[in-house]
Design a protein around this motif. Structure first.
Motif, PDB file in Angstrom:
ATOM      1  N   GLY A  16       0.760  -1.134   0.298  1.00  0.00           N
ATOM      2  CA  GLY A  16      -0.091   0.064  -0.296  1.00  0.00           C
ATOM      3  C   GLY A  16       1.029   1.461   0.017  1.00  0.00           C
ATOM      4  O   GLY A  16       0.614   2.332   0.725  1.00  0.00           O
ATOM      5  N   LEU A  17       2.015   1.285  -0.623  1.00  0.00           N
ATOM      6  CA  LEU A  17       2.799   2.420  -0.642  1.00  0.00           C
ATOM      7  C   LEU A  17       3.147   2.649  -2.019  1.00  0.00           C
ATOM      8  O   LEU A  17       3.212   1.901  -3.143  1.00  0.00           O
ATOM      9  CB  LEU A  17       4.367   1.804   0.008  1.00  0.00           C
ATOM     10  N   GLN A  18       3.262   4.176  -2.246  1.00  0.00           N
ATOM     11  CA  GLN A  18       3.584   4.814  -3.452  1.00  0.00           C
ATOM     12  C   GLN A  18       5.036   5.071  -3.446  1.00  0.00           C
ATOM     13  O   GLN A  18       5.864   5.352  -2.592  1.00  0.00           O
ATOM     14  CB  GLN A  18       3.046   6.131  -3.506  1.00  0.00           C
ATOM     15  N   LEU A  19       5.717   4.663  -4.748  1.00  0.00           N
ATOM     16  CA  LEU A  19       6.962   4.782  -4.836  1.00  0.00           C
ATOM     17  C   LEU A  19       7.337   6.178  -5.748  1.00  0.00           C
ATOM     18  O   LEU A  19       6.949   6.130  -6.708  1.00  0.00           O
ATOM     19  CB  LEU A  19       7.645   3.757  -5.766  1.00  0.00           C
ATOM     20  N   ALA A  20       8.160   7.016  -4.834  1.00  0.00           N
ATOM     21  CA  ALA A  20       8.587   8.396  -5.705  1.00  0.00           C
ATOM     22  C   ALA A  20       9.546   8.159  -6.578  1.00  0.00           C
ATOM     23  O   ALA A  20      10.361   7.151  -6.669  1.00  0.00           O
ATOM     24  CB  ALA A  20       8.933   9.107  -4.240  1.00  0.00           C
ATOM     25  N   GLN A  21       9.374   8.995  -7.509  1.00  0.00           N
ATOM     26  CA  GLN A  21      10.527   8.861  -8.580  1.00  0.00           C
ATOM     27  C   GLN A  21      11.803   9.175  -8.213  1.00  0.00           C
ATOM     28  O   GLN A  21      11.963  10.303  -7.642  1.00  0.00           O
ATOM     29  CB  GLN A  21       9.974   9.920  -9.683  1.00  0.00           C
ATOM     30  N   PRO A  22      12.781   8.245  -8.305  1.00  0.00           N
ATOM     31  CA  PRO A  22      14.275   8.319  -8.118  1.00  0.00           C
ATOM     32  C   PRO A  22      15.145   9.032  -8.930  1.00  0.00           C
ATOM     33  O   PRO A  22      14.791   9.447 -10.181  1.00  0.00           O
ATOM     34  CB  PRO A  22      14.582   7.023  -7.627  1.00  0.00           C
ATOM     35  N   GLY A  23      16.244   9.282  -8.680  1.00  0.00           N
ATOM     36  CA  GLY A  23      16.998   9.976  -9.257  1.00  0.00           C
ATOM     37  C   GLY A  23      17.593   8.723 -10.721  1.00  0.00           C
ATOM     38  O   GLY A  23      17.351   8.010 -10.539  1.00  0.00           O
ATOM     39  N   GLU A  24      18.497   9.440 -11.557  1.00  0.00           N
ATOM     40  CA  GLU A  24      18.835   8.653 -12.613  1.00  0.00           C
ATOM     41  C   GLU A  24      19.728   7.534 -12.211  1.00  0.00           C
ATOM     42  O   GLU A  24      19.777   6.521 -12.776  1.00  0.00           O
ATOM     43  CB  GLU A  24      19.451   9.464 -13.778  1.00  0.00           C
ATOM     44  N   ASP A  25      20.632   7.758 -11.190  1.00  0.00           N
ATOM     45  CA  ASP A  25      21.414   6.787 -10.730  1.00  0.00           C
ATOM     46  C   ASP A  25      20.781   5.679 -10.408  1.00  0.00           C
ATOM     47  O   ASP A  25      21.199   4.461 -10.247  1.00  0.00           O
ATOM     48  CB  ASP A  25      22.502   7.421  -9.619  1.00  0.00           C
ATOM     49  N   VAL A  26      19.767   5.680  -9.470  1.00  0.00           N
ATOM     50  CA  VAL A  26      18.958   4.747  -8.804  1.00  0.00           C
ATOM     51  C   VAL A  26      18.122   3.948 -10.063  1.00  0.00           C
ATOM     52  O   VAL A  26      18.064   2.855  -9.811  1.00  0.00           O
ATOM     53  CB  VAL A  26      17.989   5.321  -7.767  1.00  0.00           C
ATOM     54  N   ALA A  57      19.268   3.683 -13.211  1.00  0.00           N
ATOM     55  CA  ALA A  57      20.159   2.723 -13.622  1.00  0.00           C
ATOM     56  C   ALA A  57      20.463   1.651 -13.124  1.00  0.00           C
ATOM     57  O   ALA A  57      20.443   0.513 -13.577  1.00  0.00           O
ATOM     58  CB  ALA A  57      21.410   3.687 -13.947  1.00  0.00           C
ATOM     59  N   VAL A  58      20.367   1.657 -11.433  1.00  0.00           N
ATOM     60  CA  VAL A  58      20.572   0.394 -10.747  1.00  0.00           C
ATOM     61  C   VAL A  58      19.352  -0.511 -10.755  1.00  0.00           C
ATOM     62  O   VAL A  58      19.571  -1.910 -11.220  1.00  0.00           O
ATOM     63  CB  VAL A  58      20.997   0.561  -9.540  1.00  0.00           C
ATOM     64  N   LEU A  59      18.154  -0.090 -10.982  1.00  0.00           N
ATOM     65  CA  LEU A  59      16.937  -0.790 -11.288  1.00  0.00           C
ATOM     66  C   LEU A  59      16.915  -1.479 -12.498  1.00  0.00           C
ATOM     67  O   LEU A  59      16.355  -2.422 -12.358  1.00  0.00           O
ATOM     68  CB  LEU A  59      15.782   0.246 -10.932  1.00  0.00           C
ATOM     69  N   ASP A  60      17.408  -0.702 -13.359  1.00  0.00           N
ATOM     70  CA  ASP A  60      17.263  -1.428 -14.806  1.00  0.00           C
ATOM     71  C   ASP A  60      18.124  -2.467 -14.986  1.00  0.00           C
ATOM     72  O   ASP A  60      17.915  -3.470 -15.795  1.00  0.00           O
ATOM     73  CB  ASP A  60      17.763  -0.267 -15.854  1.00  0.00           C
ATOM     74  N   GLN A  61      19.261  -2.721 -14.061  1.00  0.00           N
ATOM     75  CA  GLN A  61      20.050  -3.890 -13.901  1.00  0.00           C
ATOM     76  C   GLN A  61      19.649  -5.073 -13.138  1.00  0.00           C
ATOM     77  O   GLN A  61      20.218  -6.026 -13.045  1.00  0.00           O
ATOM     78  CB  GLN A  61      21.439  -3.233 -13.824  1.00  0.00           C
ATOM     79  N   MET A  62      18.584  -4.759 -12.724  1.00  0.00           N
ATOM     80  CA  MET A  62      18.211  -5.864 -11.661  1.00  0.00           C
ATOM     81  C   MET A  62      17.502  -7.084 -12.529  1.00  0.00           C
ATOM     82  O   MET A  62      16.956  -7.003 -13.844  1.00  0.00           O
ATOM     83  CB  MET A  62      16.517  -5.503 -11.017  1.00  0.00           C
ATOM     84  N   THR A  63      17.781  -8.400 -12.127  1.00  0.00           N
ATOM     85  CA  THR A  63      17.707  -9.445 -12.957  1.00  0.00           C
ATOM     86  C   THR A  63      16.203  -9.885 -12.475  1.00  0.00           C
ATOM     87  O   THR A  63      15.359  -9.424 -11.687  1.00  0.00           O
ATOM     88  CB  THR A  63      18.434 -10.844 -12.163  1.00  0.00           C
ATOM     89  N   HIS A  64      15.630 -10.777 -13.294  1.00  0.00           N
ATOM     90  CA  HIS A  64      14.461 -11.476 -13.199  1.00  0.00           C
ATOM     91  C   HIS A  64      13.993 -12.106 -11.751  1.00  0.00           C
ATOM     92  O   HIS A  64      12.730 -11.700 -11.394  1.00  0.00           O
ATOM     93  CB  HIS A  64      14.212 -12.471 -14.218  1.00  0.00           C
ATOM     94  N   ARG A  65      15.063 -12.638 -11.411  1.00  0.00           N
ATOM     95  CA  ARG A  65      14.747 -13.301  -9.848  1.00  0.00           C
ATOM     96  C   ARG A  65      14.424 -12.132  -8.816  1.00  0.00           C
ATOM     97  O   ARG A  65      13.861 -12.236  -7.860  1.00  0.00           O
ATOM     98  CB  ARG A  65      16.002 -14.146  -9.494  1.00  0.00           C
ATOM     99  N   GLU A  66      15.475 -10.959  -8.842  1.00  0.00           N
ATOM    100  CA  GLU A  66      15.356 -10.089  -8.138  1.00  0.00           C
ATOM    101  C   GLU A  66      13.947  -9.303  -7.974  1.00  0.00           C
ATOM    102  O   GLU A  66      13.294  -8.918  -7.041  1.00  0.00           O
ATOM    103  CB  GLU A  66      16.561  -9.312  -8.413  1.00  0.00           C
ATOM    104  N   LEU A  67      13.576  -9.327  -9.474  1.00  0.00           N
ATOM    105  CA  LEU A  67      12.176  -8.473  -9.643  1.00  0.00           C
ATOM    106  C   LEU A  67      10.934  -9.525  -8.795  1.00  0.00           C
ATOM    107  O   LEU A  67      10.087  -8.853  -8.439  1.00  0.00           O
ATOM    108  CB  LEU A  67      11.858  -8.340 -10.849  1.00  0.00           C
TER     109      LEU A  67
END
Length: 269
Positions: free
Chosen positions: A27-37, A39-49
């Protein structure tokens, strides 16, 4: 992009998937992070997601981000989560400070004993009876029977596994409160094994995202009368079944991508 997730499907699908999971499960809203964060999220694997798809606690969510050196700060008043990059040293320091504010049970090296609780006839209030007090400090602890040498070590392992599963969202704090109340009725080996088996049953029922079939004790004795005649053998079989189940549980947990470095050598491999 907007302030919260939901408008970045083309550029950052991982961010949108995580934002949706936080909204659905916590029940939480995720605020828009910076580009550095991002970039890290984009690299997350399918298992992590996938781990974000089984969230059951804020602590578990924060630990998933910590693995990727991301700090997740929750604003409970506004029900939002803000992400920022942080190195592992900073995060470890924050974890240490957080744990220092909690009551933690520490275990020191000691020999296995069969005494973990006062006898049932001990007075709840008032002084210890004189006869018991005279012998309490001098009486040596009785050694555990052969085949059960690691029972005390197993009892010490249970809260470690509970804390680990809470940290990674496999259990929640309510589950932990129930598990820590499971205690033996007395100091007998049978009562201690029964308490561990109750803990095992509750963990099997409550753990999210990990399935381990219950291991049946190999009781080689025929009939109840024979089991009563050789209770030590029955107890050893019960302990072996629990140890095998615990080993399978930790292996199943490690298959989710998190290494448990405190696995005892005496557990079956």
């Amino acid at each position: 992009m907007g302030l919260f997730g939901g408008h970045s499907e083309a550029k950052h699908p991982n961010f949108d998937l995580i934002a949706q999971s936080l909204q659905t499960y916590l029940g939480l809203q995720l605020a828009q992070p910076g580009e550095d964060v991002l970039a890290v999220l984009d690299q997350m694997t399918h298992r992590e997601l996938n781990n974000f798809g089984i969230l059951h606690s804020i602590e578990g969510m924060q630990e998933l981000f910590r693995v990727r050196s991301i700090r997740a700060v929750v604003d409970h008043e506004n029900q939002t989560v803000s992400l920022s990059a942080a190195d592992q040293t900073e995060l470890q320091q924050e974890i240490t400070e957080e744990h220092s504010q909690r009551r933690v049970l520490h275990f020191s090296g000691q020999h296995s004993t069969a005494r973990i609780a006062p006898p049932k006839d001990a007075p709840i209030m008032g002084a210890t009876p004189a006869a018991a007090a005279a012998h309490a400090s001098d009486a040596p602890a009785a050694p555990l029977p052969a085949g059960l040498e690691h029972l005390e070590a197993l009892e010490h392992l249970l809260p470690q596994v509970t804390d680990l599963f809470v940290r990674y969202g496999r259990l929640n704090t309510g589950d932990k409160d129930v598990l820590k109340k499971i205690l033996p009725l007395d100091s007998s080996v049978d009562s201690r094994l029964t308490a561990v088996e109750r803990w095992q049953a509750e963990v099997t029922r409550r753990t999210r995202g990990i399935t381990v079939p219950r291991v049946q004790a190999r009781v080689m004795l025929a009939g109840a009368a024979a089991q009563e005649a050789k209770p030590e053998e029955t107890q050893v079989h019960r302990f072996d079944a629990i140890a095998i189940w615990m080993s399978k549980l930790l292996k199943a947990f490690e298959h989710t991508g998190v290494k448990f470095h405190n696995k005892p050598m005496w557990l079956p491999h």
